[in-house]
Design a protein around this motif. Structure first.
Motif, PDB file in Angstrom:
ATOM      1  N   GLU A 216       7.991 116.734  69.835  1.00  0.00           N
ATOM      2  CA  GLU A 216       8.696 115.954  70.852  1.00  0.00           C
ATOM      3  C   GLU A 216       9.389 114.784  70.168  1.00  0.00           C
ATOM      4  OE1 GLU A 216       7.695 113.372  74.881  1.00  0.00           O
ATOM      5  OE2 GLU A 216       6.099 114.493  73.885  1.00  0.00           O
ATOM      6  N   GLU A 217      10.652 114.552  70.557  1.00  0.00           N
ATOM      7  CA  GLU A 217      11.437 113.467  69.975  1.00  0.00           C
ATOM      8  C   GLU A 217      11.437 112.269  70.927  1.00  0.00           C
ATOM      9  OE1 GLU A 217      15.184 114.166  67.569  1.00  0.00           O
ATOM     10  OE2 GLU A 217      16.006 113.211  69.378  1.00  0.00           O
ATOM     11  N   LYS A 218      11.220 111.073  70.368  1.00  0.00           N
ATOM     12  CA  LYS A 218      11.238 109.833  71.144  1.00  0.00           C
ATOM     13  C   LYS A 218      12.081 108.820  70.395  1.00  0.00           C
ATOM     14  CE  LYS A 218       6.696 110.553  73.090  1.00  0.00           C
ATOM     15  NZ  LYS A 218       5.453 109.985  73.529  1.00  0.00           N
ATOM     16  N   THR A 219      12.837 108.030  71.159  1.00  0.00           N
ATOM     17  CA  THR A 219      13.671 106.993  70.553  1.00  0.00           C
ATOM     18  C   THR A 219      13.307 105.652  71.165  1.00  0.00           C
ATOM     19  OG1 THR A 219      15.462 108.575  70.213  1.00  0.00           O
ATOM     20  CG2 THR A 219      16.040 106.250  70.122  1.00  0.00           C
TER      21      THR A 219
ATOM     22  N   GLU B   5      12.151  91.308  76.333  1.00  0.00           N
ATOM     23  CA  GLU B   5      13.174  92.345  76.485  1.00  0.00           C
ATOM     24  C   GLU B   5      12.590  93.735  76.679  1.00  0.00           C
ATOM     25  OE1 GLU B   5      16.451  91.855  73.458  1.00  0.00           O
ATOM     26  OE2 GLU B   5      14.883  90.602  72.571  1.00  0.00           O
ATOM     27  N   ALA B   6      11.312  93.887  76.415  1.00  0.00           N
ATOM     28  CA  ALA B   6      10.680  95.206  76.420  1.00  0.00           C
ATOM     29  C   ALA B   6      10.808  95.881  77.793  1.00  0.00           C
ATOM     30  CB  ALA B   6       9.215  95.088  76.031  1.00  0.00           C
ATOM     31  N   ASP B   7      11.160  97.153  77.749  1.00  0.00           N
ATOM     32  CA  ASP B   7      11.281  97.984  78.949  1.00  0.00           C
ATOM     33  C   ASP B   7      11.111  99.429  78.497  1.00  0.00           C
ATOM     34  OD1 ASP B   7      11.843  99.250  81.326  1.00  0.00           O
ATOM     35  OD2 ASP B   7      13.945  98.649  81.390  1.00  0.00           O
TER      36      ASP B   7
ATOM     37  N   THR C 106      15.920  97.312  65.220  1.00  0.00           N
ATOM     38  CA  THR C 106      16.402  98.660  64.908  1.00  0.00           C
ATOM     39  C   THR C 106      16.013  99.640  66.004  1.00  0.00           C
ATOM     40  OG1 THR C 106      14.415  99.123  63.581  1.00  0.00           O
ATOM     41  CG2 THR C 106      16.363  98.370  62.393  1.00  0.00           C
ATOM     42  N   THR C 107      16.768 100.719  66.075  1.00  0.00           N
ATOM     43  CA  THR C 107      16.455 101.823  66.983  1.00  0.00           C
ATOM     44  C   THR C 107      15.889 102.943  66.120  1.00  0.00           C
ATOM     45  OG1 THR C 107      18.234 101.163  68.469  1.00  0.00           O
ATOM     46  CG2 THR C 107      17.399 103.407  68.697  1.00  0.00           C
ATOM     47  N   VAL C 108      14.713 103.402  66.497  1.00  0.00           N
ATOM     48  CA  VAL C 108      13.983 104.372  65.683  1.00  0.00           C
ATOM     49  C   VAL C 108      13.800 105.661  66.475  1.00  0.00           C
ATOM     50  CG1 VAL C 108      11.867 104.764  64.360  1.00  0.00           C
ATOM     51  CG2 VAL C 108      12.717 102.441  64.665  1.00  0.00           C
TER      52      VAL C 108
ATOM     53  N   GLY D  39      13.488 102.632  76.830  1.00  0.00           N
ATOM     54  CA  GLY D  39      13.303 102.905  75.407  1.00  0.00           C
ATOM     55  C   GLY D  39      13.240 101.656  74.548  1.00  0.00           C
ATOM     56  N   ARG D  40      12.970 100.502  75.142  1.00  0.00           N
ATOM     57  CA  ARG D  40      12.848  99.256  74.378  1.00  0.00           C
ATOM     58  C   ARG D  40      11.379  98.837  74.371  1.00  0.00           C
ATOM     59  NH1 ARG D  40      17.700  98.611  77.035  1.00  0.00           N
ATOM     60  NH2 ARG D  40      16.792  97.482  78.779  1.00  0.00           N
ATOM     61  N   ILE D  41      10.812  98.757  73.159  1.00  0.00           N
ATOM     62  CA  ILE D  41       9.403  98.388  73.039  1.00  0.00           C
ATOM     63  C   ILE D  41       9.268  97.029  72.358  1.00  0.00           C
ATOM     64  CG2 ILE D  41       8.526 100.748  73.070  1.00  0.00           C
ATOM     65  CD1 ILE D  41       8.262 100.589  69.998  1.00  0.00           C
TER      66      ILE D  41
END
Length: 157
Positions: free
Chosen positions: A100-103, A111-113, A89-91, A117-119
């Protein structure tokens, strides 16, 4: 054998990389053959460089083939959006203290980068978010201390 969670995007990128490496294989073999024709292999830098490149390429091919063989590909876009944070999911989070907004998208380790924005699912932020619901608040322990976030939106796309 332990399954490795992976998004369908991550699996596609790995298959693309595997295809690229398999196409590179014959070119490396040609470079080795050409370097071998140059003479004495002990002092032939081109030969040693081509052999090293071949070793790296073969190791990468084996690594990718293994990862794909044990991958558990999860496509969240086919799941019903319940507002619950799960793998893939994207949160969208709002820092309660700074607004502050973070996605972030929660993905597999390979795959993390963070810049994109991919954790990783095994990161402290993702572990703190998994199972939480949209609209809820969560306290996540980070190296810089505890952070309070509001889960603003959970997207299954």
């Amino acid at each position: 054998m332990k399954k490795i969670p992976m998004t369908s995007r991550g699996a596609r990128l790995l298959r693309d990389e595997l295809h690229r490496l398999l196409k590179l294989r014959p070119k490396i073999s040609e470079a080795i053959a050409e370097a071998r024709e140059l003479g004495d292999l002990k002092e032939n830098a081109e030969y040693h460089a081509a052999r090293e490149e071949q070793g790296i390429c073969e190791a990468q091919i084996r690594d990718i083939e293994y990862k794909l063989s044990v991958a558990q590909i999860i496509d969240v876009s086919k799941m019903k959006n319940t507002g619950k944070v799960i793998f893939g999911t994207t949160v969208t989070l709002i820092d309660v203290n700074t607004d502050e907004e973070k996605t972030y998208q929660i993905v597999g380790d390979d795959e993390a980068d963070i810049k994109s924005g991919r954790i990783s699912v095994s990161s402290p932020i993702a572990r703190g978010l998994i199972g939480k619901m949209e609209g809820g608040e969560v306290v996540i322990s980070t190296p810089g201390g505890d952070k309070d976030f509001e889960i603003n939106k959970v997207s299954y796309s």
